[in-house]
Design a protein around this motif. Structure first.
Motif, PDB file in Angstrom:
ATOM      1  N   VAL A 215       0.853  -1.195   0.000  1.00 28.96           N
ATOM      2  CA  VAL A 215       0.000   0.000   0.000  1.00 28.96           C
ATOM      3  C   VAL A 215       0.885   1.240   0.000  1.00 28.96           C
ATOM      4  CG1 VAL A 215      -1.761   1.290   1.249  1.00 28.96           C
ATOM      5  CG2 VAL A 215      -1.853  -1.219   1.200  1.00 28.96           C
ATOM      6  N   ARG A 216       0.693   2.105  -0.976  1.00 27.93           N
ATOM      7  CA  ARG A 216       1.513   3.300  -1.111  1.00 27.93           C
ATOM      8  C   ARG A 216       0.727   4.528  -0.653  1.00 27.93           C
ATOM      9  NH1 ARG A 216       6.668   1.863  -1.898  1.00 27.93           N
ATOM     10  NH2 ARG A 216       7.025   3.963  -2.734  1.00 27.93           N
ATOM     11  N   VAL A 217       1.388   5.402   0.086  1.00 30.08           N
ATOM     12  CA  VAL A 217       0.780   6.633   0.584  1.00 30.08           C
ATOM     13  C   VAL A 217       1.438   7.815  -0.115  1.00 30.08           C
ATOM     14  CG1 VAL A 217       0.341   8.061   2.609  1.00 30.08           C
ATOM     15  CG2 VAL A 217       0.298   5.564   2.810  1.00 30.08           C
ATOM     16  N   ALA A 218       0.620   8.661  -0.726  1.00 27.01           N
ATOM     17  CA  ALA A 218       1.145   9.783  -1.495  1.00 27.01           C
ATOM     18  C   ALA A 218       1.767  10.834  -0.581  1.00 27.01           C
ATOM     19  CB  ALA A 218       0.031  10.415  -2.320  1.00 27.01           C
ATOM     20  N   LEU A 219       2.865  11.406  -1.051  1.00 31.44           N
ATOM     21  CA  LEU A 219       3.537  12.484  -0.334  1.00 31.44           C
ATOM     22  C   LEU A 219       3.019  13.845  -0.820  1.00 31.44           C
ATOM     23  CD1 LEU A 219       7.188  11.106  -0.471  1.00 31.44           C
ATOM     24  CD2 LEU A 219       5.666  11.146   1.511  1.00 31.44           C
ATOM     25  N   PRO A 220       3.106  14.873   0.019  1.00 34.02           N
ATOM     26  CA  PRO A 220       2.667  16.201  -0.421  1.00 34.02           C
ATOM     27  C   PRO A 220       3.493  16.699  -1.606  1.00 34.02           C
ATOM     28  CG  PRO A 220       2.952  16.115   1.968  1.00 34.02           C
ATOM     29  CD  PRO A 220       3.543  14.850   1.428  1.00 34.02           C
ATOM     30  N   GLY A 221       2.882  17.496  -2.423  1.00 34.26           N
ATOM     31  CA  GLY A 221       3.571  18.061  -3.581  1.00 34.26           C
ATOM     32  C   GLY A 221       2.613  18.885  -4.410  1.00 34.26           C
ATOM     33  N   ARG A 222       3.131  19.467  -5.475  1.00 33.89           N
ATOM     34  CA  ARG A 222       2.340  20.367  -6.307  1.00 33.89           C
ATOM     35  C   ARG A 222       1.764  19.688  -7.543  1.00 33.89           C
ATOM     36  NH1 ARG A 222       6.303  25.734  -6.361  1.00 33.89           N
ATOM     37  NH2 ARG A 222       6.302  26.089  -4.086  1.00 33.89           N
ATOM     38  N   ARG A 223       2.117  18.423  -7.750  1.00 33.92           N
ATOM     39  CA  ARG A 223       1.736  17.773  -9.003  1.00 33.92           C
ATOM     40  C   ARG A 223       0.228  17.655  -9.171  1.00 33.92           C
ATOM     41  NH1 ARG A 223       5.600  12.835 -10.173  1.00 33.92           N
ATOM     42  NH2 ARG A 223       7.038  14.540  -9.697  1.00 33.92           N
ATOM     43  N   LEU A 224      -0.483  17.382  -8.082  1.00 33.75           N
ATOM     44  CA  LEU A 224      -1.926  17.193  -8.163  1.00 33.75           C
ATOM     45  C   LEU A 224      -2.612  18.495  -8.573  1.00 33.75           C
ATOM     46  CD1 LEU A 224      -4.088  15.250  -5.585  1.00 33.75           C
ATOM     47  CD2 LEU A 224      -4.888  17.348  -6.618  1.00 33.75           C
ATOM     48  N   ALA A 225      -2.317  19.583  -7.862  1.00 33.44           N
ATOM     49  CA  ALA A 225      -2.943  20.867  -8.182  1.00 33.44           C
ATOM     50  C   ALA A 225      -2.594  21.304  -9.600  1.00 33.44           C
ATOM     51  CB  ALA A 225      -2.501  21.924  -7.177  1.00 33.44           C
ATOM     52  N   ALA A 226      -1.360  21.047 -10.015  1.00 34.86           N
ATOM     53  CA  ALA A 226      -0.955  21.412 -11.372  1.00 34.86           C
ATOM     54  C   ALA A 226      -1.747  20.622 -12.411  1.00 34.86           C
ATOM     55  CB  ALA A 226       0.539  21.161 -11.544  1.00 34.86           C
ATOM     56  N   THR A 227      -2.016  19.361 -12.117  1.00 38.42           N
ATOM     57  CA  THR A 227      -2.781  18.537 -13.057  1.00 38.42           C
ATOM     58  C   THR A 227      -4.202  19.051 -13.203  1.00 38.42           C
ATOM     59  OG1 THR A 227      -1.451  16.589 -12.506  1.00 38.42           O
ATOM     60  CG2 THR A 227      -3.590  16.194 -13.542  1.00 38.42           C
ATOM     61  N   LEU A 228      -4.828  19.440 -12.077  1.00 35.02           N
ATOM     62  CA  LEU A 228      -6.180  20.011 -12.151  1.00 35.02           C
ATOM     63  C   LEU A 228      -6.202  21.236 -13.054  1.00 35.02           C
ATOM     64  CD1 LEU A 228      -7.109  18.136  -9.766  1.00 35.02           C
ATOM     65  CD2 LEU A 228      -8.264  20.149  -8.842  1.00 35.02           C
ATOM     66  N   ALA A 229      -5.217  22.083 -12.894  1.00 32.82           N
ATOM     67  CA  ALA A 229      -5.177  23.309 -13.692  1.00 32.82           C
ATOM     68  C   ALA A 229      -4.902  23.008 -15.162  1.00 32.82           C
ATOM     69  CB  ALA A 229      -4.117  24.248 -13.127  1.00 32.82           C
ATOM     70  N   GLU A 230      -3.927  22.137 -15.414  1.00 36.91           N
ATOM     71  CA  GLU A 230      -3.542  21.842 -16.796  1.00 36.91           C
ATOM     72  C   GLU A 230      -4.649  21.108 -17.550  1.00 36.91           C
ATOM     73  OE1 GLU A 230       0.043  19.640 -16.336  1.00 36.91           O
ATOM     74  OE2 GLU A 230       1.170  21.358 -15.530  1.00 36.91           O
ATOM     75  N   HIS A 231      -5.380  20.255 -16.828  1.00 31.66           N
ATOM     76  CA  HIS A 231      -6.438  19.469 -17.483  1.00 31.66           C
ATOM     77  C   HIS A 231      -7.720  20.282 -17.669  1.00 31.66           C
ATOM     78  CE1 HIS A 231      -8.003  15.696 -18.930  1.00 31.66           C
ATOM     79  NE2 HIS A 231      -9.032  15.733 -18.087  1.00 31.66           N
ATOM     80  N   ARG A 232      -7.802  21.444 -17.009  1.00 36.85           N
ATOM     81  CA  ARG A 232      -9.011  22.282 -17.044  1.00 36.85           C
ATOM     82  C   ARG A 232     -10.228  21.442 -16.657  1.00 36.85           C
ATOM     83  NH1 ARG A 232      -7.035  22.796 -21.963  1.00 36.85           N
ATOM     84  NH2 ARG A 232      -9.057  22.394 -22.978  1.00 36.85           N
ATOM     85  N   ALA A 233     -10.152  20.859 -15.475  1.00 37.92           N
ATOM     86  CA  ALA A 233     -11.152  19.891 -15.037  1.00 37.92           C
ATOM     87  C   ALA A 233     -12.536  20.519 -14.887  1.00 37.92           C
ATOM     88  CB  ALA A 233     -10.724  19.282 -13.707  1.00 37.92           C
ATOM     89  N   ASP A 234     -13.554  19.789 -15.355  1.00 36.64           N
ATOM     90  CA  ASP A 234     -14.946  20.146 -15.089  1.00 36.64           C
ATOM     91  C   ASP A 234     -15.413  19.561 -13.763  1.00 36.64           C
ATOM     92  OD1 ASP A 234     -15.493  21.463 -17.640  1.00 36.64           O
ATOM     93  OD2 ASP A 234     -15.373  19.453 -18.519  1.00 36.64           O
ATOM     94  N   ILE A 235     -14.840  18.418 -13.406  1.00 34.42           N
ATOM     95  CA  ILE A 235     -15.247  17.733 -12.183  1.00 34.42           C
ATOM     96  C   ILE A 235     -14.084  16.883 -11.689  1.00 34.42           C
ATOM     97  CG2 ILE A 235     -16.207  15.641 -13.259  1.00 34.42           C
ATOM     98  CD1 ILE A 235     -18.647  16.090 -11.274  1.00 34.42           C
ATOM     99  N   VAL A 236     -13.997  16.723 -10.373  1.00 30.46           N
ATOM    100  CA  VAL A 236     -12.963  15.888  -9.757  1.00 30.46           C
ATOM    101  C   VAL A 236     -13.640  14.676  -9.124  1.00 30.46           C
ATOM    102  CG1 VAL A 236     -11.169  15.756  -7.988  1.00 30.46           C
ATOM    103  CG2 VAL A 236     -11.426  17.829  -9.365  1.00 30.46           C
ATOM    104  N   HIS A 237     -13.146  13.514  -9.466  1.00 31.55           N
ATOM    105  CA  HIS A 237     -13.648  12.243  -8.944  1.00 31.55           C
ATOM    106  C   HIS A 237     -12.620  11.736  -7.930  1.00 31.55           C
ATOM    107  CE1 HIS A 237     -15.431   8.047  -9.585  1.00 31.55           C
ATOM    108  NE2 HIS A 237     -14.301   7.796  -8.933  1.00 31.55           N
ATOM    109  N   LEU A 238     -13.041  11.613  -6.673  1.00 34.15           N
ATOM    110  CA  LEU A 238     -12.144  11.204  -5.590  1.00 34.15           C
ATOM    111  C   LEU A 238     -12.452   9.765  -5.214  1.00 34.15           C
ATOM    112  CD1 LEU A 238     -12.675  14.458  -3.548  1.00 34.15           C
ATOM    113  CD2 LEU A 238     -10.667  13.940  -4.940  1.00 34.15           C
ATOM    114  N   ALA A 239     -11.558   8.848  -5.551  1.00 33.52           N
ATOM    115  CA  ALA A 239     -11.774   7.418  -5.323  1.00 33.52           C
ATOM    116  C   ALA A 239     -11.218   7.019  -3.961  1.00 33.52           C
ATOM    117  CB  ALA A 239     -11.108   6.600  -6.430  1.00 33.52           C
ATOM    118  N   GLY A 240     -12.105   6.733  -3.019  1.00 28.20           N
ATOM    119  CA  GLY A 240     -11.681   6.335  -1.678  1.00 28.20           C
ATOM    120  C   GLY A 240     -10.810   7.359  -1.006  1.00 28.20           C
ATOM    121  N   PRO A 241     -11.232   8.634  -0.942  1.00 27.28           N
ATOM    122  CA  PRO A 241     -10.330   9.687  -0.446  1.00 27.28           C
ATOM    123  C   PRO A 241      -9.896   9.462   0.999  1.00 27.28           C
ATOM    124  CG  PRO A 241     -12.599  10.493  -0.573  1.00 27.28           C
ATOM    125  CD  PRO A 241     -12.565   9.168  -1.265  1.00 27.28           C
ATOM    126  N   PHE A 242      -8.573   9.505   1.185  1.00 27.79           N
ATOM    127  CA  PHE A 242      -8.025   9.343   2.537  1.00 27.79           C
ATOM    128  C   PHE A 242      -6.817  10.241   2.745  1.00 27.79           C
ATOM    129  CE2 PHE A 242      -5.393   6.871   5.650  1.00 27.79           C
ATOM    130  CZ  PHE A 242      -6.177   7.161   6.763  1.00 27.79           C
TER     131      PHE A 242
END
Length: 375
Positions: free
Chosen positions: A70-97
């Motif tokens: 089981v891998r736990v994500a580390l903090p970083g800017r990649r996620l926020a950058a992806t939201l901006a670059e993809h111009r997301a209409d909606i975010v789907h959070l799968a099992g958010p923890f």
């Protein structure tokens, strides 16, 4: 729609969250939408199998202590950058923890609506691993899901639990099953002879081998005359289970058509874990035409018709599991009837049908946001 799927797990991981996220991405692509997946990077040396239907952005991760798969994500800017670059209409959070919580915050900052999919019984895990902490787990679940525009529960039991613990805006979204892959016609007599050379009744478990799955409850089943227990999966409990189930066959982790062939070659499928918010392996067994024994709690309550497609037993009751298997072992006609009814029950539960329901939920959320703009 442009969708960012933020998931705590994704292939090559083998678990319910990873599988559901993959199927969601596939369906969105098939329906002409544009998803991108954000997931923790897999362990060094493990590579994705190339089945992802869309771009996958991996964020740095560390193994969960005591459970390196089981891998736990580390903090970083990649996620926020992806939201901006993809111009997301909606975010789907799968099992958010962990990563999903950061995905929720990034969506809020960007003014993008978020749909959170509840998949893991954290409160049950707290009881199992810590012996306490159930209230704290529910506080965590509440705080995460209250921020979502919509929370999707996989079963009636999960829906009830979420509402009872104060989570607002909850709807039902079950899981699909691949009825073309998992089918009775794959029953393999050569494999059956390999697993049970003396013609024993084959009782199978498929899933992670961890304390909360309670696979140890099959010890009494393995002691029944003329019964062979077959265990498919891996995890930290495997060494102890090999000692507790000395006559069982442990096949390790299997997948794809190989797993489908094993499912169809079982006589009875036994699931023992009491903390399933859905329980995908029960559906796969039913699609394979195999009668099911499962605990009368959580997701199996929606899936198993007691006395019609299988038998529900009190959770954690080894004697009840043994007696249910004994009853099925003694009655081949009953096994056949349950198996046939199980297949019929899941034939309409395709990932395409379930995926279209998800897109409907997205559409509803976007309509609400449009009608009531954020302040």
């Amino acid at each position: 729609m442009r969708v960012v799927i933020v998931t705590e797990s994704f292939p090559p991981d083998v678990n319910g969250v990873a599988h559901c996220a993959l199927q969601t991405a596939r369906h969105l692509v098939e329906r002409g939408h544009t998803p991108v997946v954000v997931a923790p990077a897999p362990a060094p040396g493990r590579r994705a199998d190339g089945t992802a239907p869309c771009p996958v952005v991996h964020v740095p991760s560390l193994p969960l202590p005591g459970y390196p798969d089981v891998r736990v994500a580390l903090p970083g800017r990649r996620l926020a950058a992806t939201l901006a670059e993809h111009r997301a209409d909606i975010v789907h959070l799968a099992g958010p923890f962990v990563l999903g919580v950061r995905g929720m915050a990034a969506a809020a900052r960007s003014g993008v609506p978020a749909v959170a999919v509840y998949q893991t019984d954290l409160a049950g895990y707290a009881r199992t691993y810590l012996g306490a902490g159930e209230a704290a787990a529910w506080r965590r679940i509440r705080s995460v899901h209250r921020a979502a525009d919509l929370t999707l529960a996989p079963s009636g039991a999960a829906l009830h639990d979420l509402r009872a613990h104060g989570v607002p805006r909850v709807a039902l979204w079950p899981r699909g099953v691949d009825t073309a892959r998992f089918r009775p016609a794959l029953r393999d007599e050569a494999l059956r002879r390999e697993l049970a050379p003396n013609g024993e009744l084959i009782v199978g478990y498929v899933g992670r081998l961890a304390p909360e799955k309670r696979v140890d409850l099959l010890a009494g089943v393995g002691a029944l005359a003329g019964v062979r227990v077959v265990v498919v999966g891996d995890g930290p409990s495997r060494p102890g289970l090999e000692q507790a189930l000395p006559g069982a066959v442990f096949l390790g982790r299997r997948g794809g058509d190989d797993l489908a062939r094993i499912f169809a070659s079982l006589d009875v499928f036994a699931h023992t874990g009491p903390f399933e918010t859905f329980c995908q392996t029960v559906q796969e067994a039913m699609a394979s035409g195999v009668p099911v024994v499962a605990p009368a709690v959580g997701g199996p309550l929606d899936l198993v018709g007691h006395g019609r497609t299988g038998l529900l037993v009190p959770p954690g009751d080894a004697a009840a599991v043994r007696e249910a298997v004994r009853a099925l072992a003694a009655d081949p006609a009953l096994r056949a009837a349950y198996g046939s009814a199980g297949r019929a029950a899941v034939e309409g539960r395709t990932w395409a049908a379930v995926g279209d329901r998800l897109i409907g939920h997205y559409t509803d959320v976007l309509a609400v946001r449009k009608a009531v703009p954020a302040a």
